[in-house]
Design a protein around this motif. Structure first.
Motif, short mmCIF file in Angstrom:
data_model
loop_
_atom_site.label_atom_id
_atom_site.label_comp_id
_atom_site.label_asym_id
_atom_site.label_seq_id
_atom_site.Cartn_x
_atom_site.Cartn_y
_atom_site.Cartn_z
N LYS A 97 7.37 -5.01 2.73
CA LYS A 97 6.27 -5.55 1.93
C LYS A 97 6.44 -5.16 0.46
O LYS A 97 6.86 -4.04 0.15
N HIS A 98 6.09 -6.08 -0.44
CA HIS A 98 6.01 -5.73 -1.86
C HIS A 98 4.83 -4.79 -2.07
O HIS A 98 3.88 -4.77 -1.29
N LEU A 99 4.90 -4.00 -3.16
CA LEU A 99 3.95 -2.91 -3.36
C LEU A 99 3.25 -3.00 -4.70
O LEU A 99 3.87 -3.23 -5.73
N PHE A 100 1.94 -2.79 -4.66
CA PHE A 100 1.12 -2.66 -5.86
C PHE A 100 0.27 -1.42 -5.65
O PHE A 100 -0.59 -1.39 -4.76
N ALA A 122 14.49 -0.59 0.14
CA ALA A 122 14.00 -1.75 0.90
C ALA A 122 14.18 -3.06 0.15
O ALA A 122 14.03 -4.14 0.73
N GLY A 123 14.48 -2.98 -1.15
CA GLY A 123 14.66 -4.19 -1.95
C GLY A 123 13.38 -4.95 -2.22
O GLY A 123 13.41 -6.16 -2.43
N VAL A 124 12.23 -4.24 -2.22
CA VAL A 124 10.95 -4.89 -2.46
C VAL A 124 10.54 -4.71 -3.92
O VAL A 124 11.01 -3.82 -4.62
N LYS A 125 9.65 -5.57 -4.39
CA LYS A 125 9.11 -5.44 -5.73
C LYS A 125 7.99 -4.39 -5.72
O LYS A 125 7.30 -4.21 -4.71
N HIS A 126 7.83 -3.72 -6.85
CA HIS A 126 6.83 -2.65 -6.91
C HIS A 126 6.20 -2.61 -8.29
O HIS A 126 6.86 -2.79 -9.31
N MET A 127 4.88 -2.39 -8.30
CA MET A 127 4.12 -2.32 -9.55
C MET A 127 3.13 -1.17 -9.46
O MET A 127 2.60 -0.87 -8.38
N LEU A 344 2.20 -9.34 -11.99
CA LEU A 344 2.74 -9.05 -10.65
C LEU A 344 3.09 -10.34 -9.92
O LEU A 344 4.21 -10.48 -9.39
N LEU A 345 2.19 -11.29 -9.89
CA LEU A 345 2.43 -12.53 -9.14
C LEU A 345 3.56 -13.34 -9.75
O LEU A 345 4.40 -13.91 -9.04
N GLU A 346 3.62 -13.40 -11.08
CA GLU A 346 4.70 -14.14 -11.74
C GLU A 346 6.05 -13.46 -11.50
O GLU A 346 7.07 -14.15 -11.34
N ALA A 347 6.06 -12.12 -11.45
CA ALA A 347 7.31 -11.41 -11.16
C ALA A 347 7.80 -11.73 -9.75
O ALA A 347 9.01 -11.92 -9.54
N LEU A 348 6.89 -11.80 -8.80
CA LEU A 348 7.29 -12.18 -7.45
C LEU A 348 7.85 -13.59 -7.42
O LEU A 348 8.86 -13.87 -6.77
N GLN A 349 7.21 -14.49 -8.15
CA GLN A 349 7.67 -15.88 -8.21
C GLN A 349 9.05 -15.97 -8.85
O GLN A 349 9.89 -16.78 -8.42
N ASN A 351 11.31 -13.56 -8.98
CA ASN A 351 12.24 -12.63 -8.34
C ASN A 351 12.74 -11.55 -9.30
O ASN A 351 13.93 -11.27 -9.41
N ARG A 352 11.79 -10.92 -10.00
CA ARG A 352 12.11 -9.80 -10.90
C ARG A 352 11.10 -8.68 -10.66
O ARG A 352 10.06 -8.89 -10.05
N GLN A 353 11.46 -7.50 -11.15
CA GLN A 353 10.51 -6.40 -11.04
C GLN A 353 9.39 -6.59 -12.06
O GLN A 353 9.66 -6.85 -13.24
N PRO A 354 8.13 -6.44 -11.64
CA PRO A 354 7.04 -6.46 -12.62
C PRO A 354 7.08 -5.20 -13.48
O PRO A 354 7.74 -4.22 -13.14
N VAL A 355 6.38 -5.26 -14.58
CA VAL A 355 6.28 -4.11 -15.49
C VAL A 355 4.81 -3.91 -15.84
O VAL A 355 4.14 -4.87 -16.21
N PRO A 356 4.30 -2.67 -15.68
CA PRO A 356 4.99 -1.43 -15.31
C PRO A 356 5.20 -1.33 -13.80
O PRO A 356 4.46 -1.93 -13.02
N ASN A 357 6.22 -0.57 -13.40
CA ASN A 357 6.54 -0.44 -11.98
C ASN A 357 6.70 1.03 -11.60
O ASN A 357 6.32 1.91 -12.37
N PHE A 358 7.26 1.29 -10.43
CA PHE A 358 7.33 2.66 -9.95
C PHE A 358 8.22 3.54 -10.84
O PHE A 358 8.04 4.77 -10.86
N HIS A 359 9.16 2.94 -11.56
CA HIS A 359 9.93 3.73 -12.54
C HIS A 359 8.98 4.33 -13.57
O HIS A 359 9.11 5.51 -13.93
#
Length: 386
Positions: A97-100, A122-127, A344-349, A351-359
């Motif tokens: 699952k992607h993570l917020f 896991a290769g999931v997106k995270h915000m 977040l939603l546009e990043a999922l669309q 296929n990029r990491q949203p910003v800010p993210n877990f980094h």
């Protein structure tokens, strides 16, 4: 991805803010993927079912594990208390699952790093939820700094001031319990200041701080929600195990100096989240209690009109403003969450990491812990050394 099916863990203060954002996005940002509010989770069955009806979720459950296992969930939104973030995020990442996740990312830097590693494996997106970045006036400050219009940056000073626990008889809510919250004003309010500093000015190379807990004991709570609570019966008290106020100084990699203050004991300040940036060519000032305004000063102005000017960041020239109302018609706190969720939603669309993210969450946690270590050891500490 035309729609994103969401499962959310948490249903109180942040749960309401996130739910409101999901509901408004299709009306004001129709080109973004449509959020589908599938499932909401909370420990209190009656409370979470009431929230599902009020906020517009299709179903409600009391076990987050059931939510994570569901095949019809694409994104897990975690806004439960801080001590729950890690376990839920690790399980959700393992389930693909992607993570917020709301801030702070975790109780410790080690836990935050583990969450980031799990999401990457896991290769999931995270915000992570640093919503104040998404006020149009803050985006203007970022633009002026990035374009060099303030010149070389010398100073960043910030304060997040509240007063909601200044009464010593205010109950011992979960935010005052280190085992649940991780820290007090430092991790709750200071985390926002740290992220804002990193967003605008860059990384901090060393920090030194001090903190205080002014009220050592408080009545045990009977009930609590958001930033309000009622005391329990019997007059029993428990220890406050977090800071009431933390101040620290910092040096930035760019050479700038920083000062930070986070407190819940500033009488008369309901939510004064403010910063000022001073550069060789100009300065900017922001206060979230007047969130649509940025005060801007340029040293190159003619001498007879020099001084701070008030810029109302509601014209289409400013970030996100063209989605809302005619120029001069202001927006509010809830809109920062809408803008954040659009990212977040546009990043999922895309296929990029949203910003800010877990980094960003990990870097923030490193500064938080460096400040704590500096307080314990009464010396300067480098976040990169942790």
């Amino acid at each position: 991805m035309n729609e994103v099916r969401i499962g959310m863990v948490g249903y109180k203060f942040m749960g309401k803010a996130h739910s409101h954002a999901y509901r408004d996005i299709p009306m004001f940002f129709p080109d973004a993927p449509r959020p589908v509010m599938k499932l909401i989770c909370g420990r209190n069955e009656e409370g979470v079912r009431r929230a599902a009806r009020q906020f517009g979720w299709e179903e409600a459950v009391t076990d987050w594990r059931e939510l994570v296992r569901r095949d019809d969930i694409d994104l897990v939104d975690i806004n439960a208390p801080s001590d729950a973030h890690k376990e839920i995020a690790l399980a959700a990442a393992e389930a693909g699952k992607h993570l917020f996740c709301e801030k702070p990312l975790a109780l410790t830097l080690a836990d935050a790093r583990q969450m980031l590693a799990a999401a990457e494996a896991a290769g999931v997106k995270h915000m992570i939820g640093f919503n104040y970045r998404f006020a149009p006036a803050v985006r203007l400050a970022k633009k002026l700094i990035d374009e060099g219009r303030l010149g070389r940056i010398y100073h960043f000073r910030a304060a997040f001031l509240q007063d909601w626990i200044i009464d010593p008889d205010f109950p011992l809510v979960w935010r005052l319990d280190k085992n649940v919250a991780g820290s007090g004003a430092h991790g709750d309010l200071g985390a926002h200041l740290i992220d804002m500093a990193r967003y605008l000015v860059g990384e901090m190379t060393e920090v030194i701080g001090m903190s205080e807990t002014f009220v050592k004991e408080r009545p045990l709570p009977g009930s609590m929600t958001g930033l309000s609570a009622t005391g329990g019966t019997g007059g029993a008290k428990g220890p406050v195990t977090v800071d009431d106020a933390t101040l620290f100084m910092a040096r930035f990699a760019c050479g700038a100096l920083g000062s930070f203050e986070a407190t819940r004991f500033a009488g008369g300040h309901r939510c004064t989240n403010s910063f000022e940036v001073n550069g060789s060519l100009g300065s900017v000032k922001f206060d979230f209690e007047r969130m649509n305004e940025l005060h801007v000063y340029f040293a190159g102005d003619d001498a007879d009109v020099q001084g701070f000017r008030r810029v109302l960041a509601t014209d289409p020239a400013h970030a996100y403003a063209d989605a809302w109302w005619p120029p001069g018609h202001t927006i509010g706190y809830e809109h920062t969450f809408i803008h954040e969720t659009v990212e977040l939603l546009e990043a999922l669309q895309e296929n990029r990491q949203p910003v800010p993210n877990f980094h960003d969450g990990v870097q923030c946690q490193a500064v938080l812990e460096a400040v704590e270590r500096s307080i314990e050891q009464k010396r300067w500490v480098r976040p990169d050394d942790l």
